[in-house]
Design a protein around this motif. Sequence first.
Motif, short mmCIF file in Angstrom:
data_model
loop_
_atom_site.label_atom_id
_atom_site.label_comp_id
_atom_site.label_asym_id
_atom_site.label_seq_id
_atom_site.Cartn_x
_atom_site.Cartn_y
_atom_site.Cartn_z
N TYR A 196 -103.67 -9.06 4.47
CA TYR A 196 -102.48 -9.86 4.22
C TYR A 196 -101.29 -9.33 5.00
N GLU A 197 -101.14 -8.01 5.03
CA GLU A 197 -100.04 -7.42 5.80
C GLU A 197 -100.19 -7.73 7.29
N LYS A 198 -101.43 -7.70 7.76
CA LYS A 198 -101.67 -8.05 9.16
C LYS A 198 -101.30 -9.50 9.42
N TRP A 199 -101.68 -10.38 8.48
CA TRP A 199 -101.35 -11.81 8.62
C TRP A 199 -99.85 -12.02 8.59
N GLN A 200 -99.15 -11.29 7.68
CA GLN A 200 -97.70 -11.41 7.61
C GLN A 200 -97.05 -10.97 8.92
N ALA A 201 -97.56 -9.88 9.47
CA ALA A 201 -97.00 -9.40 10.74
C ALA A 201 -97.20 -10.44 11.85
N GLU A 202 -98.40 -11.06 11.86
CA GLU A 202 -98.66 -12.09 12.86
C GLU A 202 -97.74 -13.29 12.67
N GLN A 203 -97.54 -13.69 11.40
CA GLN A 203 -96.66 -14.82 11.13
C GLN A 203 -95.23 -14.51 11.51
N SER A 204 -94.82 -13.25 11.26
CA SER A 204 -93.46 -12.86 11.64
C SER A 204 -93.28 -12.91 13.15
N GLU A 205 -94.30 -12.46 13.86
CA GLU A 205 -94.22 -12.52 15.33
C GLU A 205 -94.18 -13.96 15.82
N LEU A 206 -94.99 -14.82 15.19
CA LEU A 206 -94.98 -16.24 15.57
C LEU A 206 -93.62 -16.87 15.28
N ALA A 207 -93.03 -16.50 14.11
CA ALA A 207 -91.73 -17.06 13.76
C ALA A 207 -90.67 -16.62 14.76
N GLN A 208 -90.73 -15.35 15.14
CA GLN A 208 -89.77 -14.86 16.14
C GLN A 208 -89.96 -15.57 17.48
N LEU A 209 -91.23 -15.81 17.82
CA LEU A 209 -91.52 -16.51 19.07
C LEU A 209 -91.00 -17.94 19.02
N ARG A 210 -91.19 -18.62 17.87
CA ARG A 210 -90.67 -19.99 17.74
C ARG A 210 -89.15 -20.00 17.79
N GLN A 211 -88.53 -18.96 17.17
CA GLN A 211 -87.07 -18.90 17.19
C GLN A 211 -86.57 -18.70 18.62
N GLN A 212 -87.26 -17.87 19.36
CA GLN A 212 -86.87 -17.66 20.76
C GLN A 212 -87.01 -18.95 21.56
N GLN A 213 -88.09 -19.69 21.27
CA GLN A 213 -88.28 -20.96 21.96
C GLN A 213 -87.19 -21.96 21.60
N GLN A 467 -75.10 -26.05 3.00
CA GLN A 467 -74.96 -26.03 4.46
C GLN A 467 -74.10 -24.83 4.86
N ASP A 468 -74.54 -24.19 5.94
CA ASP A 468 -73.82 -23.02 6.45
C ASP A 468 -72.70 -23.51 7.37
N ILE A 469 -71.48 -23.10 7.06
CA ILE A 469 -70.32 -23.60 7.81
C ILE A 469 -69.96 -22.71 9.00
N ASP A 470 -70.68 -21.64 9.21
CA ASP A 470 -70.39 -20.72 10.32
C ASP A 470 -70.96 -21.31 11.61
N THR A 471 -70.11 -21.83 12.47
CA THR A 471 -70.57 -22.48 13.70
C THR A 471 -70.92 -21.50 14.81
N GLU A 472 -70.62 -20.22 14.61
CA GLU A 472 -70.89 -19.24 15.65
C GLU A 472 -72.32 -18.73 15.62
N LYS A 473 -73.04 -19.01 14.57
CA LYS A 473 -74.42 -18.52 14.46
C LYS A 473 -75.34 -19.32 15.36
N SER A 474 -76.37 -18.66 15.88
CA SER A 474 -77.32 -19.32 16.78
C SER A 474 -78.08 -20.43 16.07
N SER A 475 -78.20 -20.32 14.74
CA SER A 475 -78.96 -21.32 14.00
C SER A 475 -78.11 -22.52 13.57
N HIS A 476 -76.81 -22.50 13.90
CA HIS A 476 -75.94 -23.57 13.41
C HIS A 476 -76.36 -24.94 13.94
#
Length: 553
Positions: A196-213, A467-476
């Motif tokens: 499970y920890e290995k799967w979580q690490a893989e999912q975290s890496e995939l999430a970071q990759l999707r965020q970068q994309q 809703q997050d009102i901070d417009t400076e965040k990359s996720s805004h």
Amino acid sequence: PAEASPTAAPVAVSGGTATSPTVGGNGKITDEGSEWSTVATKRNKANKMPKQSESVLPNVPVNEVTKHEKPAADGSTLQCTTCCQHLPYDAYHKKQQKWTLTDRRCIACIEQADEENTYATCTDCKQRKHMGSYRKRENWDYPVCEECRLKREEEESKIHCVECNERKDRRSYRNHVDWDNPTCKDCLERLEHEEYEKWQAEQSELAQLRQQQRDAMDEQELRDYFADIVSRARTLASQCRQREHLVCPSKTQQWAKRLVELVLLEEREPGLDARWRIETPSRAHASDKDAAEIFKGFEDKGDELVQERASTFFQRFIAREQSAKVNLRQFLDEVEPTGRHSWIWKDAVVVSVRPVTATWPSSACEDLRAEPMSGSVYPGPKDFAQFDIDAPDKLRTVLYCKVTEVEVKLFSSSLWESIEEFLYEGNMDLGSHNQTFTKVYGHAGGIAAGANRTEVMNMVADLLGFQDIDTEKSSHLCYQIWAETCRQQLHSEALDVTYGSGGEFKADKIWQQKKEANVAEALIGALDSAGLDKLVSAVSGLCFLMYMDPLSD
């Protein structure tokens, strides 16, 4: 030395020729020339018991003693053939006191032989133990005591784990195991945790990759990206839904909209703390410990309240739990059996009962059974006791002459019947009132945990318009596109919040998935801290509803 026999006197018998009788080795007086015998001989023949000299004594070897004490001169002692001692008559049993016996045992030697025969040496522990320490059908050629036998059986029942290379009891393994290559529970849990920890690490890496994309996408690409996700989610939801909504979706949205208005209204008053809106890192990773303690305190309390209220909602609206006070005699006359385990009264199943003005007699508590969630087997003096199939007879015995009024707890008969059908598949010879009762409370606990799941709480956050009102965040930009795509389907009101960002938040690997849920729980905790209990129930009810009847679109 052999004891001397007394000299027998001649015996004259009328009607025959008297001859010189002789004394036999067995002590009888016989005549060599005739077939008659003395009165003593006839008396011995009439005795049906075996002769003491021929009786079976404990098989104790005779001690080989070369030196013996001398017999008493007055003939007041007899010699024991085992210990070879000359002992007085009272040292022998009555049947052993005859001077004619050739095999005589004193009381002490007989008891010692009996004691020796009741002991055996265990072949495993090499200890002499009483016969009670062995099993009834023991092989006395190679006896093994009960303690050693249990050790043998325990060792034989142990199974070798291929993972930890240890022999463990069968209870240390799961029911469904590959017995050709058995792996114990502890090893399986460790392997599953590592996987499970290995799967979580893989999912975290995939999430970071999707965020970068996503960070590399321009606005139009992001809009196309989220539109595709929403389209696929709607298609999947429509395929999964096989029944109508329990509550009209528009009413659920109106409920959420009204909640937002009430929260905003309460925030204008000094009672509701607005710090629930600003998310903080976990206590372990936060640099501002005071702010983290306040926010996480709200969050922990909200987590607890959601589960507590969701369980209450299940019992009230699905199990239809209710209670009523009624005269005991009237109640016992009106109840009717349902199935083979429970009773029904006024179209509802009677699950438990307790006296109103009195208490359960201490002598009767052990004949009753407490409710499944009480934490004990027997009810306390004022607790509810289960109303199973034998309960009417027990109540007549325990309370009939002492109590006039009782309080009964009722559940929905349709829910009860559906659970029995699920558990026993129509075979009413199986199960019990307690098993069905426990299952109902099990459903309540499952729904309580479900209402607090991350995805459910995230959906509630969306319904409440976080809703997050901070417009400076990359996720805004992502939140803005989502709001333009989906928020109009919910309502126009919004609750402005501030989600976290930075390394302190990212230290929690699953923070990205649950940040909306964290703030939603903090809102419930803050409402409770302000004493707004009705609003706590309203938001918790929305969580309950989103688990039981989620919006598909």
